[in-house]
Design an enzyme around this catalytic site. Structure first.
Site, PDB file in Angstrom:
ATOM      1  N   HIS A 278     -22.347 174.639  86.100  1.00 40.63           N
ATOM      2  CA  HIS A 278     -22.489 175.237  87.426  1.00 40.63           C
ATOM      3  C   HIS A 278     -22.481 174.174  88.523  1.00 40.63           C
ATOM      4  O   HIS A 278     -22.866 173.021  88.297  1.00 40.63           O
ATOM      5  CB  HIS A 278     -23.793 176.039  87.513  1.00 40.63           C
ATOM      6  CG  HIS A 278     -23.789 177.225  86.614  1.00 40.63           C
ATOM      7  ND1 HIS A 278     -24.887 177.626  85.896  1.00 40.63           N
ATOM      8  CD2 HIS A 278     -22.807 178.101  86.306  1.00 40.63           C
ATOM      9  CE1 HIS A 278     -24.597 178.704  85.193  1.00 40.63           C
ATOM     10  NE2 HIS A 278     -23.340 179.010  85.425  1.00 40.63           N
TER      11      HIS A 278
ATOM     12  N   GLU B 203     -47.784 173.752  84.091  1.00 45.47           N
ATOM     13  CA  GLU B 203     -49.042 173.432  84.779  1.00 45.47           C
ATOM     14  C   GLU B 203     -49.511 174.589  85.648  1.00 45.47           C
ATOM     15  O   GLU B 203     -50.716 174.828  85.789  1.00 45.47           O
ATOM     16  CB  GLU B 203     -48.846 172.184  85.649  1.00 45.47           C
ATOM     17  CG  GLU B 203     -50.106 171.741  86.373  1.00 45.47           C
ATOM     18  CD  GLU B 203     -49.803 170.572  87.311  1.00 45.47           C
ATOM     19  OE1 GLU B 203     -48.713 169.980  87.216  1.00 45.47           O
ATOM     20  OE2 GLU B 203     -50.656 170.280  88.155  1.00 45.47           O
TER      21      GLU B 203
ATOM     22  N   GLU C 251     -32.381 176.203  85.466  1.00 40.96           N
ATOM     23  CA  GLU C 251     -31.544 175.145  84.920  1.00 40.96           C
ATOM     24  C   GLU C 251     -31.695 173.883  85.753  1.00 40.96           C
ATOM     25  O   GLU C 251     -32.180 173.912  86.899  1.00 40.96           O
ATOM     26  CB  GLU C 251     -30.081 175.582  84.842  1.00 40.96           C
ATOM     27  CG  GLU C 251     -29.403 175.759  86.168  1.00 40.96           C
ATOM     28  CD  GLU C 251     -27.938 176.141  86.006  1.00 40.96           C
ATOM     29  OE1 GLU C 251     -27.570 176.687  84.944  1.00 40.96           O
ATOM     30  OE2 GLU C 251     -27.168 175.910  86.952  1.00 40.96           O
TER      31      GLU C 251
ATOM     32  N   VAL D 121     -44.246 178.380  79.002  1.00 40.40           N
ATOM     33  CA  VAL D 121     -43.023 177.583  78.856  1.00 40.40           C
ATOM     34  C   VAL D 121     -42.910 177.144  77.391  1.00 40.40           C
ATOM     35  O   VAL D 121     -43.817 176.474  76.884  1.00 40.40           O
ATOM     36  CB  VAL D 121     -43.059 176.348  79.782  1.00 40.40           C
ATOM     37  CG1 VAL D 121     -41.771 175.538  79.613  1.00 40.40           C
ATOM     38  CG2 VAL D 121     -43.231 176.776  81.237  1.00 40.40           C
TER      39      VAL D 121
END
Length: 616
Positions: free
Chosen positions: A274, A295, A232, A300
């Site tokens: 958070h 990369e 995150e 992803v």
């Protein structure tokens, strides 16, 4: 022998620190779902008290000990190597440090949020120095599918079942967020053969263990073939993962997404839920970290919407290539519903053991026979009105309430010489407590003392209902050798009437519509006093006959009145009223600090034979 990469196995046992019975039950339910041989919770560590707690293991109850000290708990259960630390933010650090010093405890899940960052860093450093693991702070914990789960991790039992967490799959998952973990377990279950292990490291800026450390642990586990992770916004730990992939430390396929990409469309620096979810630099943004991971060779997705699709594509390739042989599905046992839950959902019913028709305490205001207690007070029901509600189950009129109040006041006391007060005084002087002394006095109430109210009502009702003239009634009772109860007084007579009787008679004449049984009893009195002047209708008799007249006036049937007599309800007025006096005598003796009573010897007739009669 457990491998180093395994924090939890099917034999893992744990302590729960804190008063977390629901969390403990959820762990035991998960055990049962996984068909574990032994419960995973061995003890609750609760400094407030020891003893034990009853929890369910499937359909039966088991005892889980409560231990007040963590060191003692570890000594009693050296096989337990996990602590689920539910201590508050104020004490979580001390409890964790204590656990880190105990050799047998290896893994500690710290649930509390808001632990100072300085303490979090100390805990993490101490754990690493001691070769131990901390999950958290600010975490729900984690789950090892088919083996063990921490506290409330993985959500409801329905979610656990849907996510197939009752048996191990091929995916190792780690995230920051506990809430997203529950969602991700479901995504993983639908895209693959399921989770092997899942960990939420917690949302604080300095977690006790990192995403990378768990991924490296999964990397060593031969049962885990696919790595899945959620990072995150905020911090730079995700770059360590990218470097590990580049360095060949992570060789298995890794599907990962860093959440918080929406932060760029929001004004200013946004603090997400958070403590650590805030980008203070460009490198800490989700977009930057996703780009770095992509990369490095990490899979992803374009967005979180594609997360499940990328997981499934990767999993399918691994199945096709051979590394993954899909785990076989199994049917888990059903977890019995707790009765309270089943009842709330309308799934069960059962017959009751108790019936109450006079009082209901379940609402905001409890009721006496349907009348809220506040109304009882506001409308001045008094003791007489309350007796009407609770004894007769009737809302009786004010004059009836007043008559009952008069009765209770009249019979409240009759001096220390009568048997009830005497017994109470003797018991009080023997050092007995209030209840014992009161009961000692009440136990003397019977046919010879205070118990004639019931008998008087019964006797005079018999004569009136049988159509017996007063003389016939007296003769019949004499032939049956039955003493007419409610007749006769040691002190009072026709010439010296009892003021209490006269008061009740006057009240009844004024307020009752009729007094047929009183009239009959007074006619009987005319007969009995011809023999002796003190054979008058006494207090007990007057109360008995007037209560019958009152009940008739309140439209109680003969059968209902007979039932009350059989139940001893008329004597209950004497018991209630006289208890006021008996309690008074108890307090009187206590205040006077009276010594133990011993009856004088010269007041006892000793008529003991010289020797016992020999028999046989």
């Amino acid at each position: 022998m457990r491998a180093d990469y395994e924090l939890f196995t099917v034999d893992t046992q744990a302590f729960i620190y804190g008063e977390q019975l629901r969390a403990a039950q959820r762990m035991l339910d998960f055990d049962y779902l996984c068909r574990r041989a032994k419960p995973s919770v061995v003890a609750l560590v609760t400094p407030e008290r020891g003893g034990f707690e009853k929890l369910f293991w499937g359909t039966k109850e088991i005892r889980i000990p409560r231990i007040t000290n963590l060191t003692e708990a570890a000594a009693r259960f050296p096989e337990a190597d996990v602590l689920v630390n539910f201590a508050s933010q104020r004490s979580a650090y001390d409890v964790t440090v204590e656990a880190l010093e105990i050799p047998t405890i290896r893994t500690i899940a710290v649930i509390a949020e808001g632990i100072p960052e300085r303490q979090s860093r100390r805990m993490a450093a101490l754990a690493k120095a001691n070769g131990k693991w901390i999950i958290g702070p600010a975490t729900v914990g984690g789950v090892k599918a088919g083996c063990f789960k921490i506290g409330n991790a993985a959500g409801t039992m329905d979610n656990i079942r849907e996510a197939k967490l009752f048996r191990p799959g091929s995916v190792g998952f780690v995230s920051v967020s506990g809430g997203l973990s529950n969602e991700a377990y479901n995504i993983v279950a639908r895209a693959t053969d399921g989770l092997n292990e899942g960990i939420a490291i917690g949302g604080d800026a300095f977690p006790g263990s990192t995403l990378l450390e768990h991924l490296l642990r999964f990397e060593q586990n031969p049962a885990i073939k696919l790595l899945v992770s959620l990072g995150e916004v905020g911090g730079t730990k995700e770059y360590e993962i990218a470097e590990a992939v580049k360095a060949g430390k992570i060789t298995r396929p890794l599907v990962m997404w860093v959440s918080g990409t929406c932060a760029k469309v929001l004004p200013g620096q946004v603090q997400f839920g958070h403590a650590g979810a805030r980008a203070d630099s460009a490198a800490e943004t989700a977009d930057a970290k996703n780009a770095a991971l992509r990369e490095a060779g990490v899979i992803v997705p374009k967005s979180f919407d594609d997360y499940g699709l990328r997981i499934k594509e990767t999993y399918d390739r691994l199945v096709e290539a051979g590394p993954i042989v899909p785990a076989a599905d199994v049917t888990p046992p059903s977890i019995p519903l707790d009765y309270a839950q089943a009842r709330a959902e309308g799934l069960v019913r059962r017959p009751t053991n108790f019936v109450s028709t006079i009082c209901d305490e379940r609402g905001d205001v409890h009721t006496y026979c349907g009348v809220p207690i506040n109304r009882v007070i506001e409308e001045r029901y008094g003791i007489g009105g309350v007796i009407g509600l609770l004894w007769f189950k009737k809302d009786i009129p004010p004059y009836a309430r007043e008559f009952i109040d008069i009765v209770l006041q009249i019979i409240a006391d009759h001096g220390p010489a009568v048997s009830g007060a005497h017994n109470t005084i003797v018991a009080a002087r023997a050092g007995k407590d209030l209840i014992s002394s009161l009961v000692s006095g009440i136990l003397t109430i019977g046919p010879r003392f205070g118990g004639a109210v019931n008998g008087a009502a019964e006797h005079f009702l018999h004569g009136l209902r049988s159509g017996l003239a007063p003389r016939q009634f007296v003769d019949e009772m004499r032939k049956r050798n039955v003493r007419i109860q409610g007749i006769g007084h040691r002190l009072h007579s026709l010439e010296n009437p009892d003021a209490r009787v006269e008061l009740m008679k006057a009240f009844a004449r004024k307020h009752f519509r009729g007094t047929p049984l009183l009239d009959y009893a007074l006619a009987v009195e005319q007969v009995t006093t011809q023999k002796k002047g003190n054979l008058i209708l006494n207090v007990d008799g007057c109360i008995g006959v007037l209560l019958v007249d009152l009940l008739v006036e309140l439209r109680f049937s003969d059968e209902e009145i007979d039932e009350m007599i059989r139940a001893g309800l008329f004597n209950a007025f004497f018991v209630l009223g006289r208890s006021v006096g008996l309690i008074g005598h108890y307090f009187d003796q206590v205040r006077l600090e009276q010594d133990l009573y011993r009856h004088p010897l010269d007041d006892i007739l000793y008529d003991v034979p010289q020797a016992p009669e020999k028999v046989g």
